[in-house]
Write an enzyme that holds these catalytic residues in place. Structure first.
Site, mmCIF file in Angstrom:
data_model
loop_
_atom_site.group_PDB
_atom_site.id
_atom_site.type_symbol
_atom_site.label_atom_id
_atom_site.label_comp_id
_atom_site.label_asym_id
_atom_site.label_seq_id
_atom_site.Cartn_x
_atom_site.Cartn_y
_atom_site.Cartn_z
ATOM 1 N N GLY A 3 42.882 11.122 -55.319
ATOM 2 C CA GLY A 3 41.639 11.389 -55.479
ATOM 3 C C GLY A 3 41.256 12.736 -54.731
ATOM 4 C CD GLU A 34 43.354 12.395 -59.272
ATOM 5 O OE1 GLU A 34 43.292 11.535 -58.421
ATOM 6 O OE2 GLU A 34 43.522 12.170 -60.521
ATOM 7 C CD GLU A 59 47.222 9.807 -57.552
ATOM 8 O OE1 GLU A 59 48.228 10.602 -57.328
ATOM 9 O OE2 GLU A 59 46.112 10.256 -57.525
#
Ligand SMILES: CC(C)=CC(=O)SCCNC(=O)CCNC(=O)[C@H](O)C(C)(C)COP(=O)(O)OP(=O)(O)OC[C@H]1O[C@@H](n2cnc3c(N)ncnc32)[C@H](O)[C@@H]1OP(=O)(O)O
Length: 257
Positions: A108, A111, A131
């Site tokens: 994240g 991201e 992930e």
């Protein structure tokens, strides 16, 4: 503005937002998501804020979504609450947003950096989508934005192996706009944001909107969209001022209208 997980400093026309969960390497939990969303809504409506820099700590921009918060989530809950959907709001932020990345930008965190308009990285930065090593896949845009940023081959490599890439590889791949010496990261990002903040507001917003449309439109639609915005800017005082200043060999004094 006071937050539990963010530090917000207003430096002239630039808001510097620092993720502040050092004990968890700035892992992104629901509080961070809510507070970032609140902060960005405020910046969007505050004319005094003309650009934003988002950063983390020296060790970590953000080490990903909070694994401890996610660990016990069940499918029904994830699906019915549309888990992580709140992060989809950030890319709708209309003002220029620069990610200043030092240390880990993983999952994240990577991201989140990709949701920003561009990334300035310290030489210490490390990017990745690990992930897969947790038995999941990216869920905040990694499989989509990474492909667009660095192409399918490298995006597949990162998403399937979970390996990290350093700042140099990230810059070579097109993920990162500039790499700077570790001690210069914030100064460089603030300087870029201040430079943007000093330009004509309408043209800056339209440039951002037009570039982002490249991800959604066909080339013909995108070119037409760009041309319409370009033409619209001839209705602004700033276009008259910018071009007059060039011809008169003086700096422009933009009024953002
Ligand atoms: C967005 C979606 C859908 C998913 C995700 O993002 S999943 C998360 C992806 N990220 C990761 O898998 C990275 C997890 N972290 C690490 O691998 C390591 O922490 C490291 C390589 C980034 C750094 O290792 P280091 O040995 O230097 O530091 P640690 O002792 O491991 O970490 C310090 C402290 O922070 C906690 N931590 C780190 N990352 C997370 C995280 N993503 N979520 C929650 N907590 C995190 C870590 O547990 C430790 O705290 P404790 O000592 O209290 O356990």
């Amino acid at each position: 503005m006071t937050f539990e997980t963010l530090i917000v400093e207003i430096r002239g026309a630039v808001a510097l937002v620092t993720l502040n969960r050092p004990q968890a390497l700035n892992a992104l939990n629901s509080v961070v998501m809510r507070e970032l969303s609140e902060a960005f809504k405020t910046f969007d409506t505050d004319p005094a804020v003309r650009a934003v820099v988002l950063t983390g700590s020296e060790k970590a921009f953000a080490a990903g979504a909070d694994i401890k918060e996610m660990q016990h989530v069940e499918f029904a809950e994830a699906y019915s609450s549309d888990f992580l959907a709140g992060w989809a709001e950030l890319p709708n932020f209309r003002k220029p947003l620069i990610a200043a990345v030092s240390g880990f930008a993983l999952g994240g965190g990577c991201e989140l950096a990709m949701m920003c308009d561009f990334i300035i990285a310290s030489k210490t930065a490390r990017f990745g989508q690990p992930e897969i090593t947790l038995g999941i896949i990216p869920g905040m845009g990694g499989t989509q934005r990474l492909v667009r940023a660095i192409g399918k081959a490298k995006a597949m490599d990162l998403c399937l192996t979970g390996r990290m890439m350093d700042a140099e590889e990230a810059e070579r791949s097109g993920l990162v706009a500039r790499v700077v010496e570790p001690g210069k990261l914030i100064d460089e990002a603030l300087a870029a944001a201040e430079r943007i903040a000093g330009l004509s507001g309408p043209s800056v917003l339209m440039a951002k909107e037009a570039v982002n449309r490249a991800f959604e439109l066909t080339l013909a639609e995108g070119l037409r969209f760009e041309r319409r915005l370009f033409q619209a800017l001839f209705a602004t005082e700033d276009q008259k001022e910018g071009m007059a200043a060039f011809v008169e060999k003086r700096p422009p004094a933009f009024k953002n209208r």
